[in-house]
Motif scaffolding. Structure first.
Motif, PDB file in Angstrom:
ATOM      1  N   ASP A  69       0.837  -1.193   0.000  1.00  0.00           N
ATOM      2  CA  ASP A  69       0.000   0.000   0.000  1.00  0.00           C
ATOM      3  C   ASP A  69       0.876   1.249   0.000  1.00  0.00           C
TER       4      ASP A  69
ATOM      5  N   THR B  66      -7.116  -2.452  -6.611  1.00  0.00           N
ATOM      6  CA  THR B  66      -7.696  -1.131  -6.366  1.00  0.00           C
ATOM      7  C   THR B  66      -8.163  -0.905  -4.933  1.00  0.00           C
ATOM      8  N   SER B  67      -7.997  -1.885  -4.063  1.00  0.00           N
ATOM      9  CA  SER B  67      -8.514  -1.738  -2.697  1.00  0.00           C
ATOM     10  C   SER B  67      -7.544  -1.021  -1.769  1.00  0.00           C
TER      11      SER B  67
ATOM     12  N   TYR C  42      -4.431   1.803  -7.491  1.00  0.00           N
ATOM     13  CA  TYR C  42      -5.543   2.639  -7.055  1.00  0.00           C
ATOM     14  C   TYR C  42      -5.694   3.811  -8.024  1.00  0.00           C
TER      15      TYR C  42
ATOM     16  N   TYR D 123      -8.541   1.989 -10.284  1.00  0.00           N
ATOM     17  CA  TYR D 123      -9.720   2.679  -9.752  1.00  0.00           C
ATOM     18  C   TYR D 123      -9.846   4.051 -10.410  1.00  0.00           C
TER      19      TYR D 123
ATOM     20  N   THR E 256      -5.576   2.121  -0.981  1.00  0.00           N
ATOM     21  CA  THR E 256      -5.793   3.478  -1.469  1.00  0.00           C
ATOM     22  C   THR E 256      -4.522   4.320  -1.617  1.00  0.00           C
ATOM     23  N   SER E 257      -3.381   3.800  -1.200  1.00  0.00           N
ATOM     24  CA  SER E 257      -2.112   4.500  -1.444  1.00  0.00           C
ATOM     25  C   SER E 257      -1.292   3.831  -2.538  1.00  0.00           C
TER      26      SER E 257
END
Length: 204
Positions: free
Chosen positions: A41, A64-65, A90, A113, A67-68
């Protein structure tokens, strides 16, 4: 520009960010067979310096889970991303607050994402990119201004393809949007003085 060693063909797995802190650095790959892979991440490339050039590299993230887990995170200005590919991140390219004058062209974004996440930056040129099968293509917000989005293709986003939220004095010209299951182009949040011209939007 000071060039880092050219990445040859192969997969380079990283366990922390490649950090760019010196101005005028370039990182070149050898095309889509040069793969920077990461599973954590964190952004694959974290650039706080100006005038960085990234070219001919494929970046593959953990999904995509996280977020960094961006492909490239910029908190600087006058950078270029050219002929790169971004998968399972992401955000493919994330512009943090206050940058300007960035050039993003001829890149491919898939299974991310956000293709490009633009937070309060100005005078960027985002052109000739292909966004395929993402959740969202471009999200530009928080009084981002004087940006040009031109000749991009958006194919198959499951969320909105382009969301301009509070965008000011920018142009969205000659883009193609199709096969979207939600919204093609959303203009919201007090956006003003935009030029929207010669775009082709086909909803599924």
């Amino acid at each position: 520009h000071d060039a880092l060693p050219i990445f040859k063909e192969g997969t380079f797995t990283i366990t922390s960010s490649i950090t760019i802190t010196k101005d005028y650095v370039s990182l070149f790959g050898s095309g889509p067979s040069t793969i920077i892979s990461f599973a954590g991440d964190f952004p694959a490339i974290n650039c706080s310096a100006n005038s960085f050039v990234l070219k001919d590299v494929k970046i593959s993230g953990p999904g995509t889970s996280l977020t960094s887990a961006d492909g490239v995170l910029f908190s600087s200005s006058n950078n270029s991303v050219i002929k790169c590919e971004f998968y399972s991140c992401y955000s493919g390219v994330h512009f943090s607050v206050t940058g300007s004058g960035n050039f993003i062209s001829n890149n491919f974004f898939s299974s991310v994402y956000y293709g490009i996440y633009n937070n309060n930056t100005t005078r960027n040129l985002i052109s000739n990119n292909l966004f395929y099968s993402n959740f969202r293509g471009i999200y530009s917000f928080n009084s981002s201004s004087d940006n040009i989005f031109s000749s991009n293709i958006f194919n198959g986003s499951s969320g909105y393809n382009v969301y301009l939220n509070g965008e000011q004095d920018s142009s969205f010209i000659s883009n193609i949007i199709f096969n979207c299951s939600s919204y093609g182009l959303v203009i919201d949040g007090g956006s003003s003085n935009l030029i929207i011209s010669n775009n082709n939007i086909l909803l599924s």
